[in-house]
Design a protein around this motif. Structure first.
Motif, short mmCIF file in Angstrom:
data_model
loop_
_atom_site.label_atom_id
_atom_site.label_comp_id
_atom_site.label_asym_id
_atom_site.label_seq_id
_atom_site.Cartn_x
_atom_site.Cartn_y
_atom_site.Cartn_z
N PHE A 88 0.85 -1.18 0.00
CA PHE A 88 0.00 0.00 0.00
C PHE A 88 0.88 1.23 0.00
N SER A 89 0.31 2.31 -0.44
CA SER A 89 1.05 3.57 -0.53
C SER A 89 0.41 4.58 0.41
N ILE A 90 1.26 5.37 1.05
CA ILE A 90 0.76 6.42 1.94
C ILE A 90 1.39 7.73 1.51
N SER A 91 0.62 8.76 1.50
CA SER A 91 1.09 10.07 1.09
C SER A 91 2.12 10.59 2.09
N ALA A 92 3.18 11.20 1.57
CA ALA A 92 4.18 11.80 2.45
C ALA A 92 3.55 12.92 3.28
N LEU A 93 2.61 13.64 2.68
CA LEU A 93 1.92 14.70 3.41
C LEU A 93 1.17 14.13 4.60
N GLY A 115 12.20 26.63 -5.86
CA GLY A 115 12.83 25.71 -6.80
C GLY A 115 13.36 24.46 -6.14
N ALA A 116 13.44 24.46 -4.82
CA ALA A 116 13.95 23.29 -4.09
C ALA A 116 12.92 22.17 -4.01
N SER A 117 11.68 22.44 -4.35
CA SER A 117 10.65 21.42 -4.18
C SER A 117 10.84 20.23 -5.12
N ALA A 118 11.28 20.45 -6.34
CA ALA A 118 11.47 19.33 -7.28
C ALA A 118 12.59 18.39 -6.82
N PRO A 119 13.78 18.89 -6.45
CA PRO A 119 14.82 17.97 -5.97
C PRO A 119 14.42 17.25 -4.68
N ILE A 120 13.73 17.93 -3.78
CA ILE A 120 13.29 17.29 -2.54
C ILE A 120 12.29 16.18 -2.86
N ASP A 121 11.38 16.43 -3.79
CA ASP A 121 10.41 15.42 -4.19
C ASP A 121 11.10 14.22 -4.82
N GLN A 122 12.13 14.46 -5.62
CA GLN A 122 12.87 13.36 -6.23
C GLN A 122 13.59 12.51 -5.19
N VAL A 123 14.19 13.16 -4.19
CA VAL A 123 14.89 12.42 -3.13
C VAL A 123 13.90 11.57 -2.32
N ILE A 124 12.77 12.16 -1.97
CA ILE A 124 11.75 11.42 -1.20
C ILE A 124 11.22 10.25 -2.02
N SER A 125 11.01 10.46 -3.31
CA SER A 125 10.53 9.37 -4.17
C SER A 125 11.57 8.26 -4.27
N ALA A 126 12.85 8.63 -4.40
CA ALA A 126 13.91 7.63 -4.48
C ALA A 126 13.99 6.81 -3.19
N ILE A 127 13.87 7.48 -2.06
CA ILE A 127 13.88 6.77 -0.77
C ILE A 127 12.68 5.86 -0.66
#
Length: 64
Positions: A3-8, A43-55
């Motif tokens: 199952f998936s849970i939203s980071a928010l 502009g930091a939101s895209a890299p942060i989102d990519q890191v969270i997705s990778a984790i």
């Protein structure tokens, strides 16, 4: 079963637990929420989102 849970939702629950245990006061919680809101508009939101997705993608693979 997966199952998936939203980071928010996850961070919201964590913040609620910290407030309830009195580890974080209401003022600190407001600052944390506002910081997250304003950070998401930069502009930091895209890299942060990519890191969270990778984790998030790496965690299920780590357990196998």
């Amino acid at each position: 079963m997966s199952f998936s849970i939203s980071a928010l939702l996850l961070f919201g629950l964590l913040l609620a637990m910290l407030i309830r245990s009195k580890s974080v006061g209401i003022g600190s919680a407001v600052v944390a929420v506002l910081f997250g809101y304003y950070l998401s508009r930069t502009g930091a939101s895209a890299p942060i989102d990519q890191v969270i997705s990778a984790i998030g993608n790496a965690v299920p693979k780590f357990g196998k």
